[in-house]
Design a protein around this motif. Structure first.
Motif, short mmCIF file in Angstrom:
data_model
loop_
_atom_site.label_atom_id
_atom_site.label_comp_id
_atom_site.label_asym_id
_atom_site.label_seq_id
_atom_site.Cartn_x
_atom_site.Cartn_y
_atom_site.Cartn_z
N ALA A 110 0.77 -1.12 -0.07
CA ALA A 110 -0.03 0.03 0.15
C ALA A 110 0.80 1.43 0.08
CB ALA A 110 -0.86 0.09 1.27
N THR A 111 1.94 1.36 0.70
CA THR A 111 2.74 2.26 0.73
C THR A 111 3.56 2.65 -0.57
OG1 THR A 111 3.05 1.99 3.03
CG2 THR A 111 4.84 3.28 2.06
N VAL A 112 4.26 1.73 -1.14
CA VAL A 112 5.10 1.82 -2.27
C VAL A 112 4.04 2.11 -3.54
CG1 VAL A 112 4.82 -0.72 -3.09
CG2 VAL A 112 6.95 0.66 -3.56
N ASP B 173 -0.23 -6.83 -13.17
CA ASP B 173 1.17 -6.62 -13.60
C ASP B 173 2.16 -6.09 -12.60
OD1 ASP B 173 0.08 -7.67 -15.93
OD2 ASP B 173 0.61 -6.01 -17.16
N GLN B 174 1.75 -5.07 -11.79
CA GLN B 174 2.54 -4.41 -10.91
C GLN B 174 2.99 -5.24 -9.68
OE1 GLN B 174 3.66 -1.73 -12.64
NE2 GLN B 174 2.01 -2.31 -14.11
N LEU B 175 1.86 -6.02 -9.18
CA LEU B 175 2.19 -7.00 -8.29
C LEU B 175 3.22 -7.96 -8.60
CD1 LEU B 175 -0.89 -7.09 -5.77
CD2 LEU B 175 1.05 -5.85 -5.42
N GLN B 176 3.16 -8.47 -10.01
CA GLN B 176 4.05 -9.50 -10.37
C GLN B 176 5.55 -8.73 -10.43
OE1 GLN B 176 3.20 -12.14 -13.81
NE2 GLN B 176 5.46 -11.96 -14.48
N SER C 37 9.60 -1.17 -8.32
CA SER C 37 10.76 -2.19 -8.24
C SER C 37 10.78 -2.76 -7.08
CB SER C 37 11.93 -0.82 -7.91
OG SER C 37 13.34 -1.45 -7.82
N PRO C 38 11.29 -4.16 -7.22
CA PRO C 38 11.15 -5.02 -6.07
C PRO C 38 11.74 -4.63 -4.82
CG PRO C 38 12.46 -6.02 -7.68
CD PRO C 38 12.17 -4.71 -8.24
#
Length: 337
Positions: A182-184, A254-257, A295-296
């Motif tokens: 939630a923060t990122v 896609d963004q959570l992947q 970015s991970p």
């Protein structure tokens, strides 16, 4: 252009050529697995660690799951589907005022997916809404049906809260702080697509929406409780996601992947249509703010697993997504490290 809306015609006797897929791209409905389905997770369980483990497993294997006992009032879910159905039954003149084929518009009624670019159309109409912050967008929403603004805004608030709860479970499942995702993702936008799929004279020749992945972070889908249509790709097979009473279907975008460094999967899914019954669905999308850097976290690359994707902003990704056809290669491939 509003005369292209499928919902303005009460009966479609034959499928127009503009909707017919080439033979190699047809849905092959007889090959779909009907009894595999995706996991169902009870969010009312008092065993948090078990729920986290179930969510993590579903995200890494299917990319999809259904949730029950999720806390959204059942009465509100029923009202949402009812007002959506009522909207698509409005007279042509009412709907024509809202029609646009400009994907940049914050509120629009349209058809197919992106008819400015498509060679073959999809058998659906949809109402696209931006939903956050509500006070900014609700005034521009349809005033007819009379209950539309009240019902849909209440529904949006509930779904947003549920989405953040799920992001917390997803973060914990990755070994991160509960508020990490939630923060990122920043001050997340919220969009909605209210989908109408009319009865189709030739379901084996077309799609309601062809195979795609979602460009956002998290999607929550309210399915028609009586008519199946959503299908998910797993192990080279298409799996039917069978509607469950009072459930939501959740899928990883896609963004959570990218943020999970590929541990969680944004998978191909599609909507097929029905010869005998129309179908409705309401998809709610939680989207990073455009300036969010995807970015991970160091924790997921510190064990010798290199970052699968380069860093980018969501605004950059979203622009690239809309510049392509929906069923092109997975958009994340364009951001590989």
């Amino acid at each position: 252009m509003a005369d292209q809306l499928l919902s303005t015609v009460t009966h479609h006797g034959s499928l127009p050529e503009t909707y017919v897929r080439p033979e190699s791209q047809r849905p092959r409905l007889n090959e779909v697995l009907r009894d595999a389905d995706v996991p169902t997770i009870d969010l009312g369980s008092p065993d948090l660690s078990r729920t986290v483990a179930q969510v993590a497993d579903a995200c890494s294997t299917y990319g999809f799951f259904q949730i029950v006992n999720h806390g959204v009032p059942i009465e509100l879910m029923l009202k949402m589907m009812a007002v959506a159905s009522e909207f698509f039954r409005l007279p042509f003149e009412e709907k024509a005022k809202l029609y646009s084929d400009d994907p940049a518009k914050k509120m629009r009624l349209s058809t197919s997916f992106n008819i400015r670019k498509e060679k073959v159309r999809n058998w659906r109409d949809y109402l696209r809404l931006h939903c956050y912050p509500l006070e900014e967008f609700v005034p521009g929403w349809p005033s007819n049906p009379s209950s539309f603004k009240e019902v849909v805004s209440s529904y949006c608030r509930e779904v947003r809260q549920l989405g953040f709860r799920l992001l917390g479970l997803i973060s914990i499942g990755l070994g991160l702080e509960e508020d990490y995702m939630a923060t990122v993702l920043g001050e997340q936008e919220q969009h909605m697509a209210v989908n109408y799929y009319p009865k189709c004279p030739a379901p084996e020749l077309t799609y309601g929406l062809q195979a795609h992945t979602d460009p956002n972070a998290l999607t929550l889908l309210l399915q028609d409780p009586d008519v199946a249509g959503l299908q998910v790709r797993k192990d080279d097979n298409w799996i039917a996601v069978n509607p469950q009473p009072n459930a939501f279907v959740v899928n990883i975008g896609d963004q959570l992947q990218a943020l999970s460094n590929g541990r969680y999967r944004s998978v191909w899914h599609r909507a097929v249509v029905n010869a005998d019954r129309e179908r409705m669905s309401v998809a709610s999308f939680l989207c990073p703010c455009n300036s969010a850097v995807i970015s991970p976290p160091e924790k997921l690359v510190a064990d010798g697993s290199p970052a699968m994707y380069r860093s980018y902003t969501y605004g950059e990704y979203y622009k690239k997504f809309w510049s392509r056809n929906l069923d092109d290669e997975h958009c994340l491939q364009l951001f590989r490290s």
